[in-house]
Design a protein around this motif. Structure first.
Motif, PDB file in Angstrom:
ATOM      1  N   GLY A   3       0.812  -1.213   0.000  1.00  0.00           N
ATOM      2  CA  GLY A   3       0.000   0.000   0.000  1.00  0.00           C
ATOM      3  C   GLY A   3       0.846   1.264   0.000  1.00  0.00           C
ATOM      4  O   GLY A   3       0.491   2.265  -0.618  1.00  0.00           O
ATOM      5  N   ILE A   4       1.969   1.218   0.690  1.00  0.00           N
ATOM      6  CA  ILE A   4       2.860   2.384   0.743  1.00  0.00           C
ATOM      7  C   ILE A   4       3.462   2.650  -0.636  1.00  0.00           C
ATOM      8  O   ILE A   4       3.449   3.785  -1.118  1.00  0.00           O
ATOM      9  CB  ILE A   4       3.970   2.163   1.791  1.00  0.00           C
ATOM     10  N   VAL A   5       3.956   1.598  -1.265  1.00  0.00           N
ATOM     11  CA  VAL A   5       4.569   1.744  -2.594  1.00  0.00           C
ATOM     12  C   VAL A   5       3.531   2.194  -3.622  1.00  0.00           C
ATOM     13  O   VAL A   5       3.789   3.084  -4.431  1.00  0.00           O
ATOM     14  CB  VAL A   5       5.244   0.420  -3.021  1.00  0.00           C
ATOM     15  N   GLY A   6       2.353   1.603  -3.558  1.00  0.00           N
ATOM     16  CA  GLY A   6       1.284   1.992  -4.487  1.00  0.00           C
ATOM     17  C   GLY A   6       0.870   3.436  -4.306  1.00  0.00           C
ATOM     18  O   GLY A   6       0.650   4.167  -5.281  1.00  0.00           O
ATOM     19  N   GLY A   7       0.763   3.878  -3.064  1.00  0.00           N
ATOM     20  CA  GLY A   7       0.400   5.262  -2.789  1.00  0.00           C
ATOM     21  C   GLY A   7       1.455   6.250  -3.267  1.00  0.00           C
ATOM     22  O   GLY A   7       1.133   7.294  -3.833  1.00  0.00           O
ATOM     23  N   ILE A   8       2.713   5.913  -3.045  1.00  0.00           N
ATOM     24  CA  ILE A   8       3.798   6.797  -3.479  1.00  0.00           C
ATOM     25  C   ILE A   8       3.835   6.886  -5.001  1.00  0.00           C
ATOM     26  O   ILE A   8       3.991   7.984  -5.556  1.00  0.00           O
ATOM     27  CB  ILE A   8       5.143   6.322  -2.898  1.00  0.00           C
ATOM     28  N   LEU A   9       3.686   5.746  -5.677  1.00  0.00           N
ATOM     29  CA  LEU A   9       3.682   5.771  -7.147  1.00  0.00           C
ATOM     30  C   LEU A   9       2.498   6.562  -7.698  1.00  0.00           C
ATOM     31  O   LEU A   9       2.646   7.328  -8.656  1.00  0.00           O
ATOM     32  CB  LEU A   9       3.666   4.341  -7.702  1.00  0.00           C
ATOM     33  N   LEU A  10       1.344   6.400  -7.085  1.00  0.00           N
ATOM     34  CA  LEU A  10       0.158   7.143  -7.510  1.00  0.00           C
ATOM     35  C   LEU A  10       0.359   8.643  -7.304  1.00  0.00           C
ATOM     36  O   LEU A  10      -0.006   9.454  -8.164  1.00  0.00           O
ATOM     37  CB  LEU A  10      -1.071   6.651  -6.751  1.00  0.00           C
ATOM     38  N   ALA A  11       0.966   9.010  -6.195  1.00  0.00           N
ATOM     39  CA  ALA A  11       1.231  10.421  -5.925  1.00  0.00           C
ATOM     40  C   ALA A  11       2.239  10.991  -6.927  1.00  0.00           C
ATOM     41  O   ALA A  11       2.073  12.119  -7.403  1.00  0.00           O
ATOM     42  CB  ALA A  11       1.748  10.594  -4.501  1.00  0.00           C
ATOM     43  N   ILE A  12       3.253  10.230  -7.272  1.00  0.00           N
ATOM     44  CA  ILE A  12       4.254  10.698  -8.244  1.00  0.00           C
ATOM     45  C   ILE A  12       3.612  10.909  -9.612  1.00  0.00           C
ATOM     46  O   ILE A  12       3.838  11.930 -10.267  1.00  0.00           O
ATOM     47  CB  ILE A  12       5.437   9.707  -8.321  1.00  0.00           C
ATOM     48  N   VAL A  13       2.806   9.944 -10.048  1.00  0.00           N
ATOM     49  CA  VAL A  13       2.117  10.079 -11.343  1.00  0.00           C
ATOM     50  C   VAL A  13       1.182  11.285 -11.315  1.00  0.00           C
ATOM     51  O   VAL A  13       1.102  12.049 -12.280  1.00  0.00           O
ATOM     52  CB  VAL A  13       1.358   8.778 -11.691  1.00  0.00           C
ATOM     53  N   GLY A  14       0.495  11.483 -10.214  1.00  0.00           N
ATOM     54  CA  GLY A  14      -0.403  12.619 -10.088  1.00  0.00           C
ATOM     55  C   GLY A  14       0.321  13.954 -10.159  1.00  0.00           C
ATOM     56  O   GLY A  14      -0.131  14.883 -10.829  1.00  0.00           O
ATOM     57  N   VAL A  15       1.447  14.040  -9.484  1.00  0.00           N
ATOM     58  CA  VAL A  15       2.223  15.289  -9.520  1.00  0.00           C
ATOM     59  C   VAL A  15       2.759  15.551 -10.918  1.00  0.00           C
ATOM     60  O   VAL A  15       2.736  16.694 -11.396  1.00  0.00           O
ATOM     61  CB  VAL A  15       3.364  15.244  -8.480  1.00  0.00           C
ATOM     62  N   ILE A  16       3.203  14.513 -11.597  1.00  0.00           N
ATOM     63  CA  ILE A  16       3.696  14.679 -12.969  1.00  0.00           C
ATOM     64  C   ILE A  16       2.573  15.177 -13.882  1.00  0.00           C
ATOM     65  O   ILE A  16       2.765  16.111 -14.666  1.00  0.00           O
ATOM     66  CB  ILE A  16       4.312  13.370 -13.494  1.00  0.00           C
ATOM     67  N   LEU A  17       1.398  14.566 -13.771  1.00  0.00           N
ATOM     68  CA  LEU A  17       0.254  15.032 -14.566  1.00  0.00           C
ATOM     69  C   LEU A  17      -0.104  16.472 -14.229  1.00  0.00           C
ATOM     70  O   LEU A  17      -0.394  17.278 -15.113  1.00  0.00           O
ATOM     71  CB  LEU A  17      -0.966  14.158 -14.307  1.00  0.00           C
ATOM     72  N   TRP A  18      -0.117  16.780 -12.953  1.00  0.00           N
ATOM     73  CA  TRP A  18      -0.499  18.115 -12.498  1.00  0.00           C
ATOM     74  C   TRP A  18       0.473  19.180 -13.022  1.00  0.00           C
ATOM     75  O   TRP A  18       0.062  20.269 -13.413  1.00  0.00           O
ATOM     76  CB  TRP A  18      -0.558  18.127 -10.977  1.00  0.00           C
TER      77      TRP A  18
END
Length: 59
Positions: A3-18
């Motif tokens: 869950g930690i790794v998935g959350g961090i990856l999701l946050a990174i992808v989100g910041v890149i999109l943003w």
């Protein structure tokens, strides 16, 4: 840990999109806003996974 790794990856992808899609326009949803939502959800997921991990260790 998953869950930690998935959350961090999701946050990174989100910041890149943003950060990279501010000027792009799509007919359904703004990628800029979707990236911000993904970053927030990913951060929350990682935080809750860390809190769950802490609760397991304290027992």
């Amino acid at each position: 840990m998953k869950g930690i790794v998935g959350g961090i990856l999701l946050a990174i992808v989100g910041v890149i999109l943003w950060l990279t899609t501010e000027r792009m326009e799509t007919p359904v949803i703004s990628l800029h806003k979707a990236g911000l939502v993904l970053a927030i959800v990913g951060g929350a997921e990682a935080l809750f996974a860390l809190m769950g991990l802490g609760k397991k260790e304290s027992k």
